[in-house]
Write a protein that holds these residues in place. Structure first.
Motif, short mmCIF file in Angstrom:
data_model
loop_
_atom_site.label_atom_id
_atom_site.label_comp_id
_atom_site.label_asym_id
_atom_site.label_seq_id
_atom_site.Cartn_x
_atom_site.Cartn_y
_atom_site.Cartn_z
N SER A 173 39.80 40.38 28.67
CA SER A 173 38.85 40.16 29.62
C SER A 173 38.98 41.22 30.62
O SER A 173 39.76 41.48 31.35
N LEU A 174 37.52 41.40 30.90
CA LEU A 174 37.37 42.31 32.12
C LEU A 174 36.91 41.28 33.52
O LEU A 174 36.36 40.43 33.14
N ILE A 175 37.43 41.66 34.53
CA ILE A 175 37.45 40.63 35.82
C ILE A 175 36.18 41.53 36.52
O ILE A 175 36.48 42.43 37.06
N LEU A 176 35.22 40.74 36.58
CA LEU A 176 33.97 41.07 37.61
C LEU A 176 33.88 40.30 38.82
O LEU A 176 34.06 38.93 38.62
N TRP A 177 33.90 40.89 39.98
CA TRP A 177 33.80 40.13 41.28
C TRP A 177 32.36 40.42 41.93
O TRP A 177 32.69 41.44 42.81
N ALA A 179 43.57 32.81 48.75
CA ALA A 179 43.24 33.06 50.28
C ALA A 179 41.97 33.13 50.33
O ALA A 179 41.56 33.26 51.42
N GLY A 180 41.20 33.33 49.23
CA GLY A 180 39.80 33.51 49.38
C GLY A 180 39.00 33.64 48.06
O GLY A 180 38.85 34.74 47.56
N MET A 181 38.59 32.58 47.47
CA MET A 181 37.96 32.59 46.23
C MET A 181 36.57 33.28 46.52
O MET A 181 35.91 32.96 47.40
N PRO A 182 36.07 34.03 45.10
CA PRO A 182 34.79 34.52 45.28
C PRO A 182 33.65 33.45 45.02
O PRO A 182 34.14 32.58 44.66
N THR A 183 32.49 33.75 45.28
CA THR A 183 31.53 32.70 44.94
C THR A 183 31.14 33.00 43.51
O THR A 183 30.67 31.93 42.96
N ASN A 184 31.41 33.74 42.91
CA ASN A 184 31.17 34.06 41.59
C ASN A 184 32.26 35.32 40.89
O ASN A 184 31.77 36.30 40.95
N ALA A 185 33.25 34.66 40.20
CA ALA A 185 34.14 35.50 39.65
C ALA A 185 33.73 35.44 37.94
O ALA A 185 33.57 34.27 37.50
N LEU A 186 33.69 36.53 37.42
CA LEU A 186 33.54 36.55 36.02
C LEU A 186 34.43 37.02 34.90
O LEU A 186 34.92 38.22 35.53
N LEU A 187 34.75 36.59 33.96
CA LEU A 187 35.88 36.97 32.85
C LEU A 187 35.05 37.27 31.82
O LEU A 187 34.46 36.54 31.13
N VAL A 188 34.69 38.70 31.44
CA VAL A 188 33.85 39.20 30.50
C VAL A 188 34.54 40.07 29.25
O VAL A 188 35.46 40.91 29.63
#
Length: 223
Positions: A139-143, A183-192
């Motif tokens: 999986s690729l992680i997109l933030w 410590a700081g979750m993103p509003t939209n983290a994606l596993l592609v």
């Protein structure tokens, strides 16, 4: 008091006088079976991603613009959407500067309301960075960020993504710990893991129904 604040206040009040339950979570259960020697991470990632129609290429931080130029020509793509405020956007723009006959670079530098029709109807490809990748799942992680909004990886039919080889992790828990997501979750983290696909209609697999029909990952080995 807002509805959200009211709900949170009720939840906190409901915990008054209670004792917290000890956390006996065993991290080895989700890490030990999904850990790999460093030399095996990228080959495993490529194998899993290519199995679901993702195209991968090994390159370097210096050479990737030339490789991307060749891929754009091979795929006959007339333009590419970039984020000029990012380091990789600026690097590609410098590589293309002053040269004729190359695909046009489009900058994502204005509100979507000002160019929605062009983005959806006349933007065949985009380039974004990534936050890393997971070898266990391919999986690729997109933030998405202000500079690279979610639409950059969702709308154009072809999505090129840059991935640093040093940011290929064994498993998702390792990603969260090493990048300190708590410590700081993103509003939209994606596993592609691959291009958009669906089999909703008559169970026939189709690509590009809900996003890009092609995903091309450039892995920067010396990053």
């Amino acid at each position: 008091m807002s509805a959200k604040a009211n709900i949170l206040a009720k939840l906190r009040k409901s915990l008054e006088g209670t004792a917290p339950v000890a956390d006996d979570y065993d991290a080895d259960l989700v890490t030990r079976p999904w850990s790999y020697p460093a030399a095996e991470r990228i080959p495993r990632l490529r194998q899993l991603m290519e199995a679901v129609h993702t195209e991968t290429h090994l390159t370097t931080t210096a050479d990737w613009p030339a490789l991307l130029e060749k891929l754009l020509a091979d795929k006959q793509l007339p333009s590419l959407l970039i984020a000029p405020a990012t380091a990789h956007g600026a690097q590609l723009a410098a590589h293309f500067a002053g040269r004729e006959g190359l695909p046009r670079l489009k900058a994502y530098d204005r509100p979507i309301e000002e160019w929605k029709a062009e983005l959806f109807d006349d933007t065949p490809a985009s380039l974004t960075g990534s936050l890393g990748a997971i070898a266990a799942t391919g999986s690729l992680i997109l933030w998405p960020t202000r500079e690279e909004p979610r639409l950059m990886s969702l709308v154009p039919p072809v999505h090129f993504a840059l991935l640093k080889a040093s940011e290929v992790y064994d498993n998702f828990l390792e990603v969260q710990r090493k990048q300190q997501w708590a410590a700081g979750m993103p509003t939209n983290a994606l596993l592609v893991s691959g291009p958009s696909k669906t089999a909703d209609i008559e169970q026939v697999l189709a690509y590009g129904a809900h996003g890009p029909k092609d995903l091309v990952v450039l892995i920067l080995e010396d990053a």
